[in-house]
Design an enzyme around this catalytic site. Sequence first.
Site, PDB file in Angstrom:
ATOM      1  N   ASP A 141       1.050  -1.599   0.257  1.00 26.73           N
ATOM      2  CA  ASP A 141       0.127   0.570   0.027  1.00 26.73           C
ATOM      3  C   ASP A 141       0.642   0.961   0.185  1.00 26.73           C
ATOM      4  OD1 ASP A 141      -2.528  -0.990   0.030  1.00 26.73           O
ATOM      5  OD2 ASP A 141      -2.497  -1.453   2.479  1.00 26.73           O
ATOM      6  N   ASP A 159      -6.393  -1.024  -4.499  1.00 21.84           N
ATOM      7  CA  ASP A 159      -8.129  -0.695  -3.927  1.00 21.84           C
ATOM      8  C   ASP A 159      -9.092  -0.234  -4.518  1.00 21.84           C
ATOM      9  OD1 ASP A 159      -7.065  -2.828  -1.856  1.00 21.84           O
ATOM     10  OD2 ASP A 159      -5.951  -0.925  -1.060  1.00 21.84           O
TER      11      ASP A 159
END
Length: 177
Positions: A141, A159
């Site tokens: 991330d 995402d």
Amino acid sequence: MKKIFIKKYSIAKIIIPLTLALTLLIDQLTKWYMLSWVTRGNVPLFGNAFEVAPYAFLMERITPFFNIVFTWNPGVSFSMFREIGSYTPMILIAITSAITAYFAYLMVQSKNMWERAALALIVGGAIGNLIDRIRFGAVIDFLDFHYAGFHWPAFNFADVFIVFGVVLYIVILLRKK
């Protein structure tokens, strides 16, 4: 009438695989770039996430409310289920694979091009995160939004594609009713 059907069907045959492929490509290239930056070009094919890059990094302040960071997410959304135990990666790989296969099935079965495109975004994003989980036991991330001391959990382009696909899919389902 026949020409319109053939033209529409041909576009759908191209757009859906292209959507899925671009989703996966954008996700994996951005994650590779982030990992390459942190490891100074020594990107391993596989490895334990926290041995490959053991610390979270603040890489760049872009705006007063947005940073580029590098972090691992061994759980699912918002790092939920990160502490289930040593079998967490395998459990999450199995669950993610099953859910992704189900959405891929819905994508193939759907007759609505927009519904299929929404599902292609979801499947492409899920495969992108699944690749990370298989390779490293955690997902990379790097997008970090914050305001007044509140940080939204870091996330990645997979995402973003999943959320956009889910919202589009819900809108399509609501419009059907």
